[in-house]
Design an enzyme around this catalytic site. Structure first.
Site, PDB file in Angstrom:
ATOM      1  N   GLY A   1     -85.072  35.034 -80.401  1.00 55.47           N
ATOM      2  CA  GLY A   1     -84.988  33.726 -81.055  1.00 55.47           C
ATOM      3  C   GLY A   1     -85.345  32.646 -80.048  1.00 55.47           C
ATOM      4  O   GLY A   1     -84.870  32.669 -78.898  1.00 55.47           O
ATOM      5  N   ALA A   2     -86.172  31.697 -80.490  1.00 56.51           N
ATOM      6  CA  ALA A   2     -86.737  30.709 -79.566  1.00 56.51           C
ATOM      7  C   ALA A   2     -85.689  29.946 -78.759  1.00 56.51           C
ATOM      8  O   ALA A   2     -85.840  29.755 -77.551  1.00 56.51           O
ATOM      9  CB  ALA A   2     -87.591  29.733 -80.365  1.00 56.51           C
TER      10      ALA A   2
ATOM     11  N   ARG B   1     -92.848  35.569 -73.440  1.00 62.67           N
ATOM     12  CA  ARG B   1     -93.186  35.524 -74.872  1.00 62.67           C
ATOM     13  C   ARG B   1     -94.214  34.399 -75.045  1.00 62.67           C
ATOM     14  O   ARG B   1     -93.901  33.229 -74.818  1.00 62.67           O
ATOM     15  CB  ARG B   1     -91.947  35.212 -75.741  1.00 62.67           C
TER      16      ARG B   1
ATOM     17  N   CYS C   1     -85.660  37.029 -90.836  1.00 66.94           N
ATOM     18  CA  CYS C   1     -85.439  37.205 -89.400  1.00 66.94           C
ATOM     19  C   CYS C   1     -84.060  36.675 -88.977  1.00 66.94           C
ATOM     20  O   CYS C   1     -83.161  36.533 -89.825  1.00 66.94           O
ATOM     21  CB  CYS C   1     -86.554  36.542 -88.594  1.00 66.94           C
TER      22      CYS C   1
ATOM     23  N   ASP D   1     -90.698  29.229 -84.302  1.00 68.35           N
ATOM     24  CA  ASP D   1     -91.023  29.494 -82.900  1.00 68.35           C
ATOM     25  C   ASP D   1     -91.913  28.393 -82.376  1.00 68.35           C
ATOM     26  O   ASP D   1     -91.740  27.936 -81.252  1.00 68.35           O
ATOM     27  CB  ASP D   1     -91.675  30.876 -82.762  1.00 68.35           C
TER      28      ASP D   1
ATOM     29  N   ASN E   1     -93.746  31.423 -87.090  1.00 69.15           N
ATOM     30  CA  ASN E   1     -92.418  32.047 -87.093  1.00 69.15           C
ATOM     31  C   ASN E   1     -92.602  33.540 -87.339  1.00 69.15           C
ATOM     32  O   ASN E   1     -93.736  34.013 -87.516  1.00 69.15           O
ATOM     33  CB  ASN E   1     -91.539  31.392 -88.165  1.00 69.15           C
ATOM     34  N   LYS E   2     -91.506  34.278 -87.350  1.00 70.22           N
ATOM     35  CA  LYS E   2     -91.560  35.741 -87.466  1.00 70.22           C
ATOM     36  C   LYS E   2     -92.519  36.180 -88.563  1.00 70.22           C
ATOM     37  O   LYS E   2     -92.543  35.599 -89.654  1.00 70.22           O
ATOM     38  CB  LYS E   2     -90.146  36.267 -87.759  1.00 70.22           C
TER      39      LYS E   2
ATOM     40  N   LYS F   1     -89.663  22.606 -80.393  1.00 74.41           N
ATOM     41  CA  LYS F   1     -90.523  23.701 -80.865  1.00 74.41           C
ATOM     42  C   LYS F   1     -91.967  23.246 -81.019  1.00 74.41           C
ATOM     43  O   LYS F   1     -92.862  24.045 -81.260  1.00 74.41           O
ATOM     44  CB  LYS F   1     -90.025  24.237 -82.228  1.00 74.41           C
TER      45      LYS F   1
HETATM   46  C1  RUB Z   1     -87.194  35.175 -83.957  1.00 77.31           C
HETATM   47  C2  RUB Z   1     -87.705  34.182 -84.947  1.00 77.31           C
HETATM   48  C3  RUB Z   1     -86.824  33.010 -85.229  1.00 77.31           C
HETATM   49  C4  RUB Z   1     -87.251  31.829 -84.346  1.00 77.31           C
HETATM   50  C5  RUB Z   1     -86.271  30.686 -84.398  1.00 77.31           C
HETATM   51  O1  RUB Z   1     -88.193  36.073 -83.517  1.00 77.31           O
HETATM   52  O2  RUB Z   1     -88.799  34.269 -85.452  1.00 77.31           O
HETATM   53  O3  RUB Z   1     -86.947  32.601 -86.553  1.00 77.31           O
HETATM   54  O4  RUB Z   1     -87.380  32.247 -83.000  1.00 77.31           O
HETATM   55  O5  RUB Z   1     -85.041  31.063 -83.838  1.00 77.31           O
HETATM   56  P1  RUB Z   1     -87.861  37.113 -82.336  1.00 77.31           P
HETATM   57  P2  RUB Z   1     -84.033  29.954 -83.276  1.00 77.31           P
HETATM   58  O6  RUB Z   1     -86.691  37.912 -82.758  1.00 77.31           O
HETATM   59  O7  RUB Z   1     -89.119  37.907 -82.177  1.00 77.31           O
HETATM   60  O8  RUB Z   1     -87.567  36.288 -81.081  1.00 77.31           O
HETATM   61  O9  RUB Z   1     -83.720  29.076 -84.432  1.00 77.31           O
HETATM   62  O10 RUB Z   1     -82.843  30.744 -82.790  1.00 77.31           O
HETATM   63  O11 RUB Z   1     -84.735  29.219 -82.199  1.00 77.31           O
END
Ligand code: RUB
Length: 322
Positions: free
Chosen positions: A20-21, A62, A134, A203, A213-214, A239
């Site tokens: 997650g970002a 990443r 995701c 992301d 995003n995913k 982001k």
């Molecule tokens: C995670 C993903 C999340 C974003 C946002 O992909 O796509 O939707 O990263 O997350 P992965 P957040 O599991 O490949 O990192 O809101 O926590 O920034």
């Protein structure tokens, strides 16, 4: 030299042990703090070189993560600002700058998350069913806040092939007392009819308001549009990828094929595994940000006001005397 602890954090990010970002960016800023604290550099120039080496290693973990790059760039930038103010700054003073920026960063990201949760929860209608994909810590904060406010929400979550981050989502919501249903990704087209709103994380966001995003997110936006269900992305402005304002295209990370299918069983078959996809701005109702709920077409002007950026290619033209 990059500290062993920083190398370990890089490995955990690549392996999705940290995913997650936001979590990735937070871990990277923390790693930079560790790098600074552990440094045995005698001269400021050595210290800066080490810091940049560590930041580069973290940023490379990443590729589709502007929040990671923006956060690291910001920490390193403050070290340069300090050196510009005081050319004789010692290594100890530069270490203090990194520590101060680290503490400030964590305060800011938590404050941003809090605002997004408030704005997002307000956006969810009473008794709504929310479809998500995701695992996003930002979406989690919005859903938990809506639940806390007594909105009586229910959530449908896609499992999210190939790494099944949807499992993290459903367990976290179950533990928070939110009624939640797990579905396979390919069922999203059917279940969107039961949903009142779709919310995903982000992301990366480009200058045109497109969302990275995913993988599968763009399909969710498409079925939501057909069903007349508003599709949101909950994302802090970190982001946003500033380079997309200057024509740079966001890279889409392609991960190892064996996350999808075992190499020995499928020898001779090409297996592709892009981690993210692009949802065009016109399929997005709005971004839920720390500055409010902003339609994708309006995001760029908010970003320009919040973070005035210089043209990163200006130096290139200057060099050529233009
Ligand atoms: C995670 C993903 C999340 C974003 C946002 O992909 O796509 O939707 O990263 O997350 P992965 P957040 O599991 O490949 O990192 O809101 O926590 O920034």
């Amino acid at each position: 030299m990059v500290a062993d602890e920083v190398k370990a954090i890089c490995r955990d990010i690549r392996a999705l042990k940290i995913q997650g970002a936001r979590e990735i960016a937070k871990a990277a800023v923390q790693a930079l703090g560790i790098q600074a604290r552990k440094s045995k550099a005698k001269k400021p120039s050595e210290f800066v070189a080490e810091l940049i080496e560590a930041a580069d290693a973290l940023a490379a973990t990443r590729p589709t993560e502007p929040m990671l790059r923006n956060s690291l760039r910001n920490s390193v930038r403050h070290v340069f600002v300090q050196l510009r103010k005081n050319r004789a700054a010692s290594v100890a003073q530069l270490k203090a700058v990194v520590a101060r920026e680290e503490a400030g960063y964590f305060k800011n990201v938590e404050a941003a998350l809090h605002s997004i949760a408030e704005y997002g929860a307000k956006e969810i209608p009473q008794g709504a069913t929310v479809l998500t994909h995701c695992h996003s810590s930002t979406v989690m904060a919005v859903l938990k806040r809506a639940h806390e406010l007594g909105k009586g929400i229910e959530v449908i979550a896609c499992e999210t092939r190939p790494k099944l981050q949807g499992h993290i989502t459903v367990k976290e919501l179950r533990d928070a007392g939110v009624p939640v249903t797990l579905i396979v990704d390919s069922a999203m087209g059917s279940f969107i009819r039961d949903a009142h709103v779709a919310i995903v994380g982000a992301d990366a966001i480009s200058a045109t308001g497109d969302l990275y995003n995913k993988v599968g997110t763009s399909l969710l936006a498409l079925v939501a549009r057909r069903a007349g269900v508003p599709f949101y992305s909950a994302a802090e402005l970190h982001k946003f990828d500033p380079l997309t304002m200057w024509g740079v295209m966001e890279t889409i990370e392609e991960r190892a094929a064996d996350e999808v299918a075992s190499g020995s069983e499928f020898r001779g078959v090409e297996v592709r595994n892009p981690a993210f996809d692009i949802t065009p701005a016109e399929h997005i109702h709005a971004y839920i940000t720390e500055m409010g709920v902003i339609p994708p077409q309006g995001l760029l002007s908010f970003v320009r006001n919040a973070f005035p950026v210089e043209n990163p290619f200006a130096a290139f033209l200057e060099e050529r005397g233009r």
